[in-house]
Design an enzyme around this catalytic site. Sequence first.
Site, PDB file in Angstrom:
ATOM      1  N   ARG A  50      18.647  19.410  26.521  1.00  0.00           N
ATOM      2  CA  ARG A  50      19.429  20.524  27.055  1.00  0.00           C
ATOM      3  C   ARG A  50      20.792  20.608  26.384  1.00  0.00           C
ATOM      4  O   ARG A  50      21.512  19.616  26.332  1.00  0.00           O
ATOM      5  CB  ARG A  50      19.600  20.378  28.566  1.00  0.00           C
ATOM      6  CG  ARG A  50      18.277  20.388  29.326  1.00  0.00           C
ATOM      7  CD  ARG A  50      18.502  20.488  30.810  1.00  0.00           C
ATOM      8  NE  ARG A  50      17.221  20.497  31.515  1.00  0.00           N
ATOM      9  CZ  ARG A  50      16.926  19.699  32.529  1.00  0.00           C
ATOM     10  NH1 ARG A  50      17.826  18.843  32.985  1.00  0.00           N
ATOM     11  NH2 ARG A  50      15.740  19.767  33.114  1.00  0.00           N
ATOM     12  N   ARG A 105      13.421  -0.176  33.596  1.00  0.00           N
ATOM     13  CA  ARG A 105      14.379   0.493  34.465  1.00  0.00           C
ATOM     14  C   ARG A 105      14.566  -0.299  35.749  1.00  0.00           C
ATOM     15  O   ARG A 105      13.774  -1.197  36.069  1.00  0.00           O
ATOM     16  CB  ARG A 105      13.940   1.922  34.790  1.00  0.00           C
ATOM     17  CG  ARG A 105      12.625   2.034  35.575  1.00  0.00           C
ATOM     18  CD  ARG A 105      12.248   3.492  35.782  1.00  0.00           C
ATOM     19  NE  ARG A 105      11.045   3.629  36.595  1.00  0.00           N
ATOM     20  CZ  ARG A 105      10.546   4.794  37.006  1.00  0.00           C
ATOM     21  NH1 ARG A 105      11.141   5.926  36.657  1.00  0.00           N
ATOM     22  NH2 ARG A 105       9.441   4.839  37.741  1.00  0.00           N
ATOM     23  N   GLU A 123      11.403  -2.910  36.755  1.00  0.00           N
ATOM     24  CA  GLU A 123      10.035  -2.558  36.377  1.00  0.00           C
ATOM     25  C   GLU A 123       9.717  -3.095  34.984  1.00  0.00           C
ATOM     26  O   GLU A 123      10.485  -2.880  34.043  1.00  0.00           O
ATOM     27  CB  GLU A 123       9.836  -1.043  36.391  1.00  0.00           C
ATOM     28  CG  GLU A 123       9.877  -0.438  37.779  1.00  0.00           C
ATOM     29  CD  GLU A 123       9.502   1.040  37.778  1.00  0.00           C
ATOM     30  OE1 GLU A 123       8.957   1.514  36.753  1.00  0.00           O
ATOM     31  OE2 GLU A 123       9.756   1.704  38.787  1.00  0.00           O
ATOM     32  N   ASP A 177       0.881  14.727  37.533  1.00  0.00           N
ATOM     33  CA  ASP A 177       1.910  14.739  38.558  1.00  0.00           C
ATOM     34  C   ASP A 177       1.267  15.062  39.900  1.00  0.00           C
ATOM     35  O   ASP A 177       0.149  15.591  39.970  1.00  0.00           O
ATOM     36  CB  ASP A 177       2.986  15.775  38.226  1.00  0.00           C
ATOM     37  CG  ASP A 177       3.903  15.323  37.099  1.00  0.00           C
ATOM     38  OD1 ASP A 177       4.112  14.103  36.966  1.00  0.00           O
ATOM     39  OD2 ASP A 177       4.391  16.182  36.347  1.00  0.00           O
ATOM     40  N   ARG A 214       6.980  16.576  26.722  1.00  0.00           N
ATOM     41  CA  ARG A 214       7.217  16.818  28.146  1.00  0.00           C
ATOM     42  C   ARG A 214       8.681  16.621  28.529  1.00  0.00           C
ATOM     43  O   ARG A 214       9.091  17.019  29.616  1.00  0.00           O
ATOM     44  CB  ARG A 214       6.348  15.880  29.001  1.00  0.00           C
ATOM     45  CG  ARG A 214       4.858  16.140  28.904  1.00  0.00           C
ATOM     46  CD  ARG A 214       4.123  15.445  30.039  1.00  0.00           C
ATOM     47  NE  ARG A 214       4.267  13.994  29.973  1.00  0.00           N
ATOM     48  CZ  ARG A 214       3.374  13.180  29.417  1.00  0.00           C
ATOM     49  NH1 ARG A 214       2.291  13.690  28.880  1.00  0.00           N
ATOM     50  NH2 ARG A 214       3.550  11.883  29.404  1.00  0.00           N
ATOM     51  N   TYR A 219      -3.063  11.703  32.892  1.00  0.00           N
ATOM     52  CA  TYR A 219      -1.806  11.564  33.621  1.00  0.00           C
ATOM     53  C   TYR A 219      -1.565  12.855  34.390  1.00  0.00           C
ATOM     54  O   TYR A 219      -1.537  13.941  33.814  1.00  0.00           O
ATOM     55  CB  TYR A 219      -0.636  11.291  32.678  1.00  0.00           C
ATOM     56  CG  TYR A 219       0.667  11.168  33.424  1.00  0.00           C
ATOM     57  CD1 TYR A 219       1.026   9.960  34.014  1.00  0.00           C
ATOM     58  CD2 TYR A 219       1.506  12.260  33.591  1.00  0.00           C
ATOM     59  CE1 TYR A 219       2.200   9.847  34.737  1.00  0.00           C
ATOM     60  CE2 TYR A 219       2.681  12.153  34.311  1.00  0.00           C
ATOM     61  CZ  TYR A 219       3.027  10.941  34.881  1.00  0.00           C
ATOM     62  OH  TYR A 219       4.180  10.839  35.609  1.00  0.00           O
ATOM     63  N   ARG A 261      -1.877   1.256  31.158  1.00  0.00           N
ATOM     64  CA  ARG A 261      -0.688   0.432  31.324  1.00  0.00           C
ATOM     65  C   ARG A 261      -0.465   0.247  32.823  1.00  0.00           C
ATOM     66  O   ARG A 261      -0.726   1.156  33.618  1.00  0.00           O
ATOM     67  CB  ARG A 261       0.537   1.083  30.692  1.00  0.00           C
ATOM     68  CG  ARG A 261       0.422   1.286  29.205  1.00  0.00           C
ATOM     69  CD  ARG A 261       0.456  -0.016  28.426  1.00  0.00           C
ATOM     70  NE  ARG A 261       1.809  -0.571  28.399  1.00  0.00           N
ATOM     71  CZ  ARG A 261       2.098  -1.762  27.877  1.00  0.00           C
ATOM     72  NH1 ARG A 261       1.128  -2.536  27.382  1.00  0.00           N
ATOM     73  NH2 ARG A 261       3.344  -2.197  27.856  1.00  0.00           N
TER      74      ARG A 261
END
Length: 382
Positions: free
Chosen positions: A176, A278, A299, A349, A172, A347, A248
């Site tokens: 680039r 993060r 986190e 979005d 995912r 999961y 999690r």
Amino acid sequence: MTQRFIMVGAGFSGAVVARKLAEAGHACTVVDARDHVAGNCHTARDADTGVMVHTYGPHIFHTGDDEVWDYVRKFGEFAPYKNRVKSTHKGAVYTLPVNLHTMNQFFGTALRPDEMRAHVATLTADIPEPESFEEQALAFVGPDLYAAFFKGYTEKQWGTSPANLPASILKRLPLRFNYDDNYFAHPHQGMPVDGYTALVENILDHPLITVRLNTVFDPATAGDWDHVFWSGPLDGFFGYDIGRLGYRTLDFEEFRAIGDWQGCAVMNHPDPEVPFTRITEHKHFAPWESHEKSVLYREYARACEPGDTPYYPIRLVAEKALLSDYVERAKTVSNVTFMGRLGTYRYLDMDVTIREALDTADAFLAAQAAGTPAPLFSQAPL
């Protein structure tokens, strides 16, 4: 004929299905055990700073689905927002996702795209069909970039070696060979100006929708309703009686500052010796606003225990076996549709959640019109 439906969970799944069915003339009750709507997308103004805080961690809306984009903008104004993530590794800051700038900085080079492609190709492993996250990473970026940006972060996030995780998790993430540091590639990206909670409240604002917060739904009462739309944990519907599906969860350590503390919304910390994954600075999620003070969160990821908020379904071999057992259990239940991230143990979005909710409501209405059984799942969990 007006029917009585109940939606368990006041996140996007429950709200969107309720709205669609209410517009079709049915009475919908939406219940949630928490004291707010919008689920894990909940946002709230911090009283001291005025910052719009993403209570359960940041959510950036992005989609390639024109219908979903038009749908959410019916219920709230969206401002353009590009997710540009940074990462601190061994005292240096890099841009994510891994792009030409990241790689040139990391390798100490000034290569063009074609030169960098050739360079990375000399580093990657020849693994035709990677099965694990680690194999995918070694075939994708090679050992050095993998160790710097993926290995430690993934171990902290998932609590296991990347060698134990499926390759699909890494697939995912983009790589680039240009200087594009926009984390997402979708054409539609933005933030609701008034926050996600206001957006979901607007979706729920219909005369045939009743919202009850601080309310725990008892699955034993499902027969009291014409149909139940369950977006809670699939195993929770059955009282976890054959075991709990693995998730999690996240712990958030809040701290505050004057001014601009880190200069960006999200700073990853992939080094394994750093215990958190993060730091998020929430005023940067609304760059059109100005705030003197700042609210930040470190986190920490860990295994989800009873009573915790489930975030990420683990979906390894043991979890999938238990999931299969619960899917078989679900087939014995009538007048219930399981939907959303928790109801299908996947999961998702936000845009996919909304798309599936719209499709679920359409499929339900079509089944009723045809006199056929309503869908058991919004999408098959397995």
